[in-house]
Design an enzyme around this catalytic site. Structure first.
Site, PDB file in Angstrom:
ATOM      1  N   ASP A 479     -21.456  36.776 154.117  1.00  0.00           N
ATOM      2  CA  ASP A 479     -22.439  35.891 153.475  1.00  0.00           C
ATOM      3  C   ASP A 479     -21.903  35.370 152.137  1.00  0.00           C
ATOM      4  OD1 ASP A 479     -24.852  34.574 153.137  1.00  0.00           O
ATOM      5  OD2 ASP A 479     -26.083  36.359 153.417  1.00  0.00           O
ATOM      6  N   ASP A 549     -30.977  29.464 157.570  1.00  0.00           N
ATOM      7  CA  ASP A 549     -31.975  30.519 157.345  1.00  0.00           C
ATOM      8  C   ASP A 549     -33.328  30.102 157.893  1.00  0.00           C
ATOM      9  OD1 ASP A 549     -30.365  32.381 156.236  1.00  0.00           O
ATOM     10  OD2 ASP A 549     -31.052  32.143 154.183  1.00  0.00           O
TER      11      ASP A 549
HETATM   12  C1  DGJ Z   1     -28.753  34.852 153.521  1.00  0.00           C
HETATM   13  C2  DGJ Z   1     -28.518  34.878 154.992  1.00  0.00           C
HETATM   14  O1  DGJ Z   1     -28.450  33.580 155.491  1.00  0.00           O
HETATM   15  C3  DGJ Z   1     -29.598  35.686 155.663  1.00  0.00           C
HETATM   16  O2  DGJ Z   1     -29.447  35.653 157.049  1.00  0.00           O
HETATM   17  C4  DGJ Z   1     -29.529  37.099 155.141  1.00  0.00           C
HETATM   18  O3  DGJ Z   1     -28.306  37.673 155.549  1.00  0.00           O
HETATM   19  C5  DGJ Z   1     -29.645  37.101 153.641  1.00  0.00           C
HETATM   20  N1  DGJ Z   1     -28.717  36.211 153.018  1.00  0.00           N
HETATM   21  C6  DGJ Z   1     -29.439  38.484 153.098  1.00  0.00           C
HETATM   22  O4  DGJ Z   1     -29.424  38.524 151.735  1.00  0.00           O
END
Ligand code: DGJ
Length: 729
Positions: A479, A549
């Site tokens: 991430d 997301d």
């Molecule tokens: C952003 C990601 O896109 C989510 O899927 C998740 O992993 C969060 N970060 C966790 O902090």
């Protein structure tokens, strides 16, 4: 595939589908002649205006070339300060503080295959017979600078890749202020421009505008390719649609600051330039050294946008992604993020694993929150040691729960970040990207580790390796939740500070190169707060990416439709989540959520432990269906049929390479009374074959030309219908 006509001083790069023609003019000027559909040869003398139409288009200094002006000619790598006033491909500053540079032809070579780019991800070949590469060296002898332009043409793809390497052949420093990877000049301007702008949870929103006069810039200054823009532009004829018409598409294989400009000049000519953003960029090129620009992919289609996408999908799936997962079916995963956020313990996770396993899920992914004191997003990034309060048996306990059930185990990391509340920050308060003595901006309460520094990368690698070496981890979600600000690196000499953003990306690539080489058994998923760094360079290291997301099935239609312009379904991760959706509050049927998520790389983000759930049999059936069709979805040909940007519906389909099987997805967005029936004309089938579909046996040519009414049983908002097609003769 690459010919040089020494009499005409003409290069012709071609395969069965496309041609790319350049010429060296008297004086050594390398001009662009043609790029597009295959022609046998280019025979005309060029009609470009030789006689400067006015003194405002200056003539080149060589008096023998009376009337010749660079300001009007289509060029391959237009220079700086020497008579072409359009956007420049490069800007170099020499020891005397001046810039004027004109590059002219020096020599060329044609080599089999496609040489790798040092330190940079790029498309590749597995066998030299797949492509040929032309390296043309241009020089400005007075400036002692050379630029090697490399062009690769694939034998059986509508693709030309380009890059540029600058070499300092003198004995004084050259400051590189701008080094574009490629320039494409067209002698016309009647184009629509397609781009994929976006925002968090609203990524890759397709936009199409007619190209007006002036300079149109798509860029990122964020230190990442970014959520706001994709490093991509396409120019297409105004009559081009998904199924027919010409498209010239450009996609930059880079994860940092980029700039793509499309300029329409006063003579209705169009120039496209793409490369590293000159914003906050300057490279000190020492004598005897070189600078390598990243790769730019050019795709030509005369079969509309679906044709363009098909070329990108095959190229990226087959010759950009690499490693053992490239051609392998991707596991169906369950991820705990939307179910637990930071609030979990071992019992909760084991319960989730157990339920996921019963439904047929193959991989459990433990997301953010498993390390140190990470109970919110204010803390602990940089300390990659398990939180024993949450997980008393360490990660091993959770991993074992998955492995014991025959499932795989995967883990979330955000390796490039540091929280101020972390042991790493307390030990190294200057390891983040910042200007010494100047306040730092925060994003999601965190700072960005300075990946341009080897010692920083080594420490994070060491911490990650300690976990990956110990545990049976077969998947990592990488991430990256904020962008860079106050970009500088502590300890770097003042003259080199503006190299930081690019050195950061080179550091990231170096890290990923080592990590993926050391852990070939791990499937890496690229994530950046959704798709904030979903670009082709990341796809080189990580064969799949989290597309957003936003897990709402309807919002995802536009996101996945836009994403599919460039990326195949196997690279696009999509999850079935709860309804009402947590990002937009929309209530949708489980079948609709499955249809959207099953159009990519399927995952589950449901609270499977809830005691009163009645939908588990339907979840199990969805997973079973996906398994049965996964090969077709992940490795078939994809066609967009109806656009959610233009209609109240969305439809797409997948066709197996042998055209024996297909899957058709239809989505109605809003229902209305007395709405006209929707008929879809299918694509990619064998016209001579007959297909079993929806209880009927129908000819392929009928399905593609007459079409199929698809809206039977569709009677409420946000509904989907999925039909299978199987060839019966
Ligand atoms: C952003 C990601 O896109 C989510 O899927 C998740 O992993 C969060 N970060 C966790 O902090």
């Amino acid at each position: 595939m690459i010919e040089f006509d020494s009499q005409k001083q003409q290069f012709h790069l071609y395969n069965d589908q496309i041609s790319y023609v350049m010429e060296v003019l008297p004086g050594g000027y390398l001009v662009h002649v043609y790029s597009g559909k295959r022609i046998r040869r280019f025979a005309q003398s060029q009609p470009y205006p030789h006689d400067g139409r006015s003194s405002f288009s200056p003539n080149v200094p060589d008096k023998r070339l009376q009337g010749f002006t660079l300001d009007l000619w289509p060029q391959e790598y237009p220079g700086d300060g020497a008579g072409d006033y359009r956007e420049t491909a490069f800007e170099f500053t020499y020891a005397d503080g001046t810039n004027a540079t004109t590059l002219t032809y020096d020599h060329h070579e044609i080599v089999a295959g496609k040489p790798r780019l040092t330190g940079l991800p790029a498309t590749y070949v597995e066998d030299d017979s797949e492509a040929q590469t032309l390296n043309i060296t241009l020089k400005d002898a007075l400036r002692h600078v050379a630029v090697v332009l490399s062009y690769t043409i694939y034998a059986d793809r509508n693709v030309v890749t380009r890059t540029a390497r600058v070499e300092n052949e003198g004995d004084t420093l050259i400051r590189l202020n701008k080094v574009m990877s490629g320039c494409f000049d067209f002698t016309d301007s009647d184009y629509d421009m397609i781009q994929l702008p976006g925002a968090w949870a609203n990524e890759k929103q397709l936009r199409r505008d007619h190209l007006a006069a002036g300079i149109h810039v798509l860029d990122s200054k964020r230190g990442a390719s970014s959520v706001a823009q994709q490093p991509f532009i396409a120019l297409c004829s105004p009559n081009t649609d998904e199924f027919q018409g010409e498209v010239h598409a450009f996609h930059f294989v880079y994860s940092g600051n980029f700039r793509i400009a499309a300029e329409v000049d006063a003579f209705d000519q169009t120039r496209v330039l793409a490369g590293i953003n000159p914003y906050e960029f300057e490279w000190q090129l020492e004598p005897g050294t070189s600078f390598q620009a990243p790769e730019l992919v050019y795709v030509y289609s005369d079969k509309g946008l679906n044709g363009m996408s098909n070329t990108f999908h095959h190229l990226y799936r087959e010759r950009l992604a690499h490693g053992q997962y490239r051609d392998a079916q991707r596991p169906i995963l369950a991820n705990n993020w939307e179910t637990t956020y930071f609030n979990f313990n071992e019992d909760k996770l084991v319960d989730l694993i157990d339920n996921a396993h019963k439904l047929g899920v193959e991989l459990f992914v433990l997301d953010d929150g498993w390390f140190k004191k990470r109970n919110s997003d204010t803390t602990s990034l940089g300390d990659w040691q398990v939180d024993r309060d949450k997980l008393p048996q360490g990660l091993a306990g959770v991993a074992k729960a998955a492995v014991d059930r025959g499932m795989q185990f995967g883990l979330w990391f955000e390796p490039e970040m540091i929280s101020e509340d972390s042991d790493l920050f307390r030990a190294h308060p200057d390891w983040h990207v910042h200007v010494a003595g100047y306040p730092s901006s925060r994003g999601r309460n965190q700072l960005v580790l300075d990946f341009s520094r080897p010692e920083v990368r080594e420490e994070i690698f060491r911490q990650m390796a300690a976990i990956l070496d110990e545990l049976p981890i077969t998947y990592v979600k990488w991430d990256f939740n904020r962008n860079l600000t106050e970009v500088a690196s502590v300890g770097r000499a003042a003259a080199h500070q503006k190299e930081t953003a690019h050195r950061y990306i080179l550091g990231l690539y170096d890290f990923l190169e080592k990590l993926t080489a050391r852990y070939p058994q791990i499937l890496f998923e690229n994530c950046s707060g959704g798709a904030g760094r979903f670009d082709p360079a990341m796809c080189y290291y990580m064969p799949q990416s989290w597309a957003s997301d936003n897990t709402d099935a309807i919002a995802r239609l536009k996101i996945q439709y836009g994403t599919s312009l460039l990326y195949p379904a196997s690279m696009i991760c999509a999850h079935v989540s709860e309804s009402p959706n947590q990002q937009v509050g929309r209530i949708t049927d489980l079948s609709t959520r499955f249809a959207t998520a099953a159009s990519g790389n399927l995952g589950i983000m449901l609270d499977l432990g809830q005691k009163d759930r009645t939908d588990l049999p339907e979840v199990a059936a969805g997973i079973k269906f996906y398994k049965a069709h996964r090969q077709l979805i992940q490795f078939g040909d994809f066609y967009r049929l109806l656009s959610p940007y233009e209609t109240n519906d969305c439809a797409w389909m997948f066709v197996s390479p042998d055209r024996k099987d297909a899957l058709l997805f239809f989505f109605q967005i809003l229902n209305s009374a007395s709405r006209p029936h929707v008929k879809l004309r299918l694509c990619g089938l064998d016209p001579a074959a007959t297909y079993e579909i929806d209880g009927q046996q129908l000819p392929g040519d009928e399905l593609m030309n007459y079409g199929l009414f698809i809206d039977a049983g569709i009677n409420h908002d946000f509904q989907a219908r999925v039909l299978t097609l199987h060839q019966v003769n």
